[in-house]
Design a protein around this motif. Structure first.
Motif, PDB file in Angstrom:
ATOM      1  N   ASP A 167      -3.888   5.479  -7.269  1.00  0.00           N
ATOM      2  CA  ASP A 167      -3.234   4.181  -7.334  1.00  0.00           C
ATOM      3  C   ASP A 167      -4.184   3.107  -7.860  1.00  0.00           C
ATOM      4  O   ASP A 167      -5.413   3.186  -7.700  1.00  0.00           O
ATOM      5  CB  ASP A 167      -2.670   3.777  -5.975  1.00  0.00           C
ATOM      6  CG  ASP A 167      -3.691   3.891  -4.857  1.00  0.00           C
ATOM      7  OD1 ASP A 167      -4.508   4.819  -4.898  1.00  0.00           O
ATOM      8  OD2 ASP A 167      -3.674   3.048  -3.943  1.00  0.00           O
ATOM      9  N   ASN A 168      -3.583   2.113  -8.498  1.00  0.00           N
ATOM     10  CA  ASN A 168      -4.286   0.923  -8.998  1.00  0.00           C
ATOM     11  C   ASN A 168      -5.390   1.252 -10.001  1.00  0.00           C
ATOM     12  O   ASN A 168      -6.457   0.636 -10.017  1.00  0.00           O
ATOM     13  CB  ASN A 168      -4.862   0.117  -7.824  1.00  0.00           C
ATOM     14  CG  ASN A 168      -3.781  -0.377  -6.899  1.00  0.00           C
ATOM     15  OD1 ASN A 168      -2.769  -0.926  -7.349  1.00  0.00           O
ATOM     16  ND2 ASN A 168      -3.950  -0.157  -5.602  1.00  0.00           N
ATOM     17  N   ARG A 199       1.259   2.242  -8.534  1.00  0.00           N
ATOM     18  CA  ARG A 199       1.097   1.056  -7.693  1.00  0.00           C
ATOM     19  C   ARG A 199       0.800   1.389  -6.227  1.00  0.00           C
ATOM     20  O   ARG A 199       0.198   0.598  -5.518  1.00  0.00           O
ATOM     21  CB  ARG A 199       2.358   0.192  -7.749  1.00  0.00           C
ATOM     22  CG  ARG A 199       2.713  -0.338  -9.125  1.00  0.00           C
ATOM     23  CD  ARG A 199       1.614  -1.248  -9.679  1.00  0.00           C
ATOM     24  NE  ARG A 199       2.119  -2.116 -10.723  1.00  0.00           N
ATOM     25  CZ  ARG A 199       2.249  -1.788 -12.004  1.00  0.00           C
ATOM     26  NH1 ARG A 199       1.877  -0.579 -12.404  1.00  0.00           N
ATOM     27  NH2 ARG A 199       2.720  -2.644 -12.886  1.00  0.00           N
ATOM     28  N   HIS A 200       1.259   2.561  -5.776  1.00  0.00           N
ATOM     29  CA  HIS A 200       1.110   2.855  -4.345  1.00  0.00           C
ATOM     30  C   HIS A 200       1.056   4.357  -4.128  1.00  0.00           C
ATOM     31  O   HIS A 200       1.768   5.116  -4.781  1.00  0.00           O
ATOM     32  CB  HIS A 200       2.282   2.265  -3.552  1.00  0.00           C
ATOM     33  CG  HIS A 200       2.080   2.278  -2.073  1.00  0.00           C
ATOM     34  ND1 HIS A 200       1.328   1.333  -1.410  1.00  0.00           N
ATOM     35  CD2 HIS A 200       2.522   3.134  -1.114  1.00  0.00           C
ATOM     36  CE1 HIS A 200       1.323   1.604  -0.122  1.00  0.00           C
ATOM     37  NE2 HIS A 200       2.040   2.688   0.088  1.00  0.00           N
ATOM     38  N   ARG A 201       0.189   4.765  -3.202  1.00  0.00           N
ATOM     39  CA  ARG A 201       0.071   6.170  -2.826  1.00  0.00           C
ATOM     40  C   ARG A 201       0.782   6.359  -1.491  1.00  0.00           C
ATOM     41  O   ARG A 201       0.300   5.912  -0.446  1.00  0.00           O
ATOM     42  CB  ARG A 201      -1.400   6.563  -2.717  1.00  0.00           C
ATOM     43  CG  ARG A 201      -1.616   8.022  -2.333  1.00  0.00           C
ATOM     44  CD  ARG A 201      -3.083   8.344  -2.082  1.00  0.00           C
ATOM     45  NE  ARG A 201      -3.939   7.969  -3.184  1.00  0.00           N
ATOM     46  CZ  ARG A 201      -5.186   8.398  -3.340  1.00  0.00           C
ATOM     47  NH1 ARG A 201      -5.717   9.214  -2.447  1.00  0.00           N
ATOM     48  NH2 ARG A 201      -5.916   7.994  -4.366  1.00  0.00           N
ATOM     49  N   TRP A 202       1.922   7.041  -1.516  1.00  0.00           N
ATOM     50  CA  TRP A 202       2.700   7.276  -0.308  1.00  0.00           C
ATOM     51  C   TRP A 202       2.426   8.678   0.224  1.00  0.00           C
ATOM     52  O   TRP A 202       2.324   9.633  -0.549  1.00  0.00           O
ATOM     53  CB  TRP A 202       4.196   7.168  -0.594  1.00  0.00           C
ATOM     54  CG  TRP A 202       4.696   5.789  -0.866  1.00  0.00           C
ATOM     55  CD1 TRP A 202       4.790   5.172  -2.079  1.00  0.00           C
ATOM     56  CD2 TRP A 202       5.190   4.851   0.095  1.00  0.00           C
ATOM     57  NE1 TRP A 202       5.298   3.913  -1.943  1.00  0.00           N
ATOM     58  CE2 TRP A 202       5.558   3.679  -0.612  1.00  0.00           C
ATOM     59  CE3 TRP A 202       5.351   4.882   1.477  1.00  0.00           C
ATOM     60  CZ2 TRP A 202       6.089   2.565   0.023  1.00  0.00           C
ATOM     61  CZ3 TRP A 202       5.876   3.773   2.109  1.00  0.00           C
ATOM     62  CH2 TRP A 202       6.236   2.628   1.389  1.00  0.00           C
ATOM     63  N   SER A 203       2.356   8.807   1.544  1.00  0.00           N
ATOM     64  CA  SER A 203       2.417  10.118   2.173  1.00  0.00           C
ATOM     65  C   SER A 203       3.882  10.405   2.488  1.00  0.00           C
ATOM     66  O   SER A 203       4.698   9.481   2.601  1.00  0.00           O
ATOM     67  CB  SER A 203       1.592  10.148   3.456  1.00  0.00           C
ATOM     68  OG  SER A 203       2.206   9.346   4.466  1.00  0.00           O
ATOM     69  N   TYR A 204       4.216  11.666   2.642  1.00  0.00           N
ATOM     70  CA  TYR A 204       5.602  12.003   2.969  1.00  0.00           C
ATOM     71  C   TYR A 204       6.078  11.333   4.258  1.00  0.00           C
ATOM     72  O   TYR A 204       7.163  10.733   4.272  1.00  0.00           O
ATOM     73  CB  TYR A 204       5.764  13.524   3.083  1.00  0.00           C
ATOM     74  CG  TYR A 204       5.802  14.239   1.753  1.00  0.00           C
ATOM     75  CD1 TYR A 204       6.747  13.925   0.781  1.00  0.00           C
ATOM     76  CD2 TYR A 204       4.895  15.252   1.463  1.00  0.00           C
ATOM     77  CE1 TYR A 204       6.793  14.582  -0.429  1.00  0.00           C
ATOM     78  CE2 TYR A 204       4.932  15.926   0.252  1.00  0.00           C
ATOM     79  CZ  TYR A 204       5.878  15.590  -0.692  1.00  0.00           C
ATOM     80  OH  TYR A 204       5.911  16.243  -1.890  1.00  0.00           O
ATOM     81  N   PRO A 205       5.310  11.389   5.347  1.00  0.00           N
ATOM     82  CA  PRO A 205       5.802  10.733   6.570  1.00  0.00           C
ATOM     83  C   PRO A 205       5.997   9.232   6.404  1.00  0.00           C
ATOM     84  O   PRO A 205       6.989   8.673   6.893  1.00  0.00           O
ATOM     85  CB  PRO A 205       4.703  11.053   7.600  1.00  0.00           C
ATOM     86  CG  PRO A 205       4.042  12.297   7.089  1.00  0.00           C
ATOM     87  CD  PRO A 205       4.066  12.165   5.601  1.00  0.00           C
ATOM     88  N   ASP A 206       5.060   8.556   5.730  1.00  0.00           N
ATOM     89  CA  ASP A 206       5.181   7.103   5.560  1.00  0.00           C
ATOM     90  C   ASP A 206       6.366   6.747   4.679  1.00  0.00           C
ATOM     91  O   ASP A 206       7.096   5.770   4.945  1.00  0.00           O
ATOM     92  CB  ASP A 206       3.894   6.528   4.963  1.00  0.00           C
ATOM     93  CG  ASP A 206       2.742   6.517   5.951  1.00  0.00           C
ATOM     94  OD1 ASP A 206       2.996   6.701   7.158  1.00  0.00           O
ATOM     95  OD2 ASP A 206       1.587   6.327   5.520  1.00  0.00           O
ATOM     96  N   ALA A 207       6.580   7.515   3.621  1.00  0.00           N
ATOM     97  CA  ALA A 207       7.709   7.238   2.731  1.00  0.00           C
ATOM     98  C   ALA A 207       9.031   7.482   3.446  1.00  0.00           C
ATOM     99  O   ALA A 207       9.989   6.699   3.302  1.00  0.00           O
ATOM    100  CB  ALA A 207       7.610   8.109   1.473  1.00  0.00           C
TER     101      ALA A 207
END
Length: 512
Positions: A167-168, A199-207
């Motif tokens: 990201d970024n 723009r953003h690094r999501w984990s599966y649980p957070d997403a």
């Protein structure tokens, strides 16, 4: 990074798992390796690496070439002469802590459907054909996910930095663009090399949590629209998925845990993006007369008949007129009989392989579990074959000749990947067996409730009811789906061998 062994599976079938989304996070079953067994487990896993002659690092020449590529490959669109797609708000979705980010996506819904941009790491830009790095990754074939640390396909300077879609940061990518109709069917597909910025690094649980809480960005919201529709398209083309949870080994500050993870709904939806892309890649290669496909033959008539008979015996008959995939999707994951059915269903998912062609298409083009021709093309940081798929597809999609290096080396890829898959399967199974033995060590003579999955080799294959451990109990005679009790006789961490005996039946031992 906490090692997350994504390659370790109870049943290694390269298709996504499916279940209906209820808005709830599915229950996860895990067991912690006791501290008294950790030291022996660490030694056993290290010995396993040595016995399989797995690489412990990269040669100096390979590291030097990778560092040079990381410094010299341009990411300025003007200098690199690539499309500038940095205005699109890409994001990545991966397991927690993943550093090797192959894919990033941007979704936007329209009045007619949606537009999907799917960026895949431009690994070919960093690997010189015929160079030291190229030779090394051909030997490795794929990233191995080990309990005691990853064995990456590419040096970390590339796989975790310069070539990874972190990201970024401006990064090179092959960007697939799909225009989708209201049923998530592709109307138009293009493939372009470009510079992107996630723009953003999501984990599966957070997403998944963001979707449930209503705070997710448009890309995630549109993915939640896309995934169920693509599951419907899968049903229409006769695709099928084994509803078997993934078994992983997770390590946190020296503590080992064996965990069986039913997938989050978002993982299934994300898998559908890769499936769509792999099917598009196969179409492009078949139309262009050159490429490499991931194939799997359809199950034979006798195998289908045998499986159908098993479903009747287990009390969950697969009735005429219902497609195989639709039948599997109806199974209750908490029903012991359904667990046995899913185990038996693995017999119909056999013979997966790779086939390369240049000119006449191969006789076998179908990936039967997917229900369409398919190509691996979305994980070039972690899988060798994807580099060839991307290069071939980009050339064909834009009316250019396939680079000569890719054309000449294409016939080697199925053999290289076959050898790599065989080693990965062996490593996965042996690692899980050692962790299972560590989990059970010290509980000799204890009795465990279990579910019989299937008859196997003069005994029964069982799943412990309260632990993510499976084993064969020799001499046990019990029908699949039945609840039984087994007594632990031995758990050898050094070899991963576990011996159980049937309680209330003839005693026996495992033979794994």
């Amino acid at each position: 990074m906490k090692p997350h062994c994504r390659g370790l599976r109870l049943l290694k079938v390269s298709i996504p798992v499916r279940h209906a989304y209820t808005g709830l996070v599915p229950a996860r079953r895990s067991r912690l390796v006791p501290a008294t067994a950790t030291g022996a487990l660490v030694e056993s896993l290290a010995s396993l690496r040595q016995s399989l002659d797995l690489p412990s690092g990269f040669p100096r020449a390979v590291l030097a070439e990778a560092r040079d590529a990381a410094r010299s490959v341009p990411t300025d669109p003007a200098v690199a002469n690539l499309a500038d797609l940095r205005d699109l708000e890409f994001l990545t979705i991966d397991p927690p802590g993943s550093p090797d980010l192959d894919q990033a996506m941007h979704f936007q819904q329209t009045s007619e459907g949606a537009v999907l941009h799917y960026a895949i790491a431009d690994v070919p830009a960093f690997v010189t054909p015929g160079g030291e790095l190229d030779a090394e990754v051909r030997l490795r074939g794929q990233t191995l996910y080990a309990a005691d640390g990853r064995i990456p396909l590419h040096p970390p300077v590339l796989s975790e930095d310069a070539a990874s879609l972190v990201d970024n940061a401006d990064r090179r990518a092959y960007v697939w663009r799909f225009t989708l109709d209201s049923g998530a069917r592709p109307l138009q597909t293009t493939l372009t090399r470009a510079i992107v910025r996630s723009r953003h690094r999501w984990s599966y649980p957070d997403a998944q949590a963001a979707l449930q809480h209503g705070s997710a960005p448009e890309t995630l919201r549109t993915l939640a629209w896309f995934g169920p529709l693509r599951a419907q398209r899968e049903s229409e083309r006769g695709g099928a998925s084994l509803n078997v949870p993934e078994t992983t080994i997770e390590v946190d500050h020296g503590t080992y845990r064996l965990q069986r993870n039913p997938p989050l709904p978002l993982e299934d939806w994300n898998a559908q993006v890769s499936l769509l892309t792999g099917m598009a890649a196969a179409e492009i290669m078949l139309a262009g007369g050159i490429g490499v496909l991931r194939t799997m033959p359809a199950a034979g008539v006798a195998d289908v008949a045998a499986f159908r008979a098993q479903t009747v015996a287990l009390g969950i008959p697969w009735r005429d007129g219902i497609q195989y995939g639709d039948y599997l999707r109806t199974l209750d994951r908490d029903d012991p009989a359904a667990l046995a059915v899913r185990s038996a269903a693995a017999s119909l998912f056999r013979g997966a392989g790779y086939v390369a062609f240049d000119g006449r298409p191969p006789t076998q083009t179908l990936q039967a579990a997917i229900g369409a021709p398919y190509a691996h093309t979305t994980a070039p940081l972690r899988r060798l074959v994807d580099r060839w798929s991307l290069v071939v597809c980009e050339a064909l999609a834009n009316g250019r000749p396939v680079p000569e290096w890719a054309r000449q080396s294409l016939p080697e890829i199925p053999k290289l990947m076959g050898r790599s898959d065989q080693r990965a399967d062996q490593f996965d199974a042996a690692s899980i067996h050692r962790v299972e033995a560590a989990l059970l060590h010290g509980q000799e003579s204890a009795v465990f409730p279990a579910v019989v999955l299937a008859e196997q080799g003069g005994g029964s294959r069982v799943q412990l009811a309260n632990s993510p451990v499976t084993a064969r109990v020799a001499g046990m005679r019990a029908p699949a789906g039945s609840r039984v009790e087994v007594r632990l006789e031995r758990a050898d961490i050094a070899t991963g061998e576990i011996e159980f005996a049937a309680v209330g039946a003839s005693a026996g031992t495992t033979d794994r």
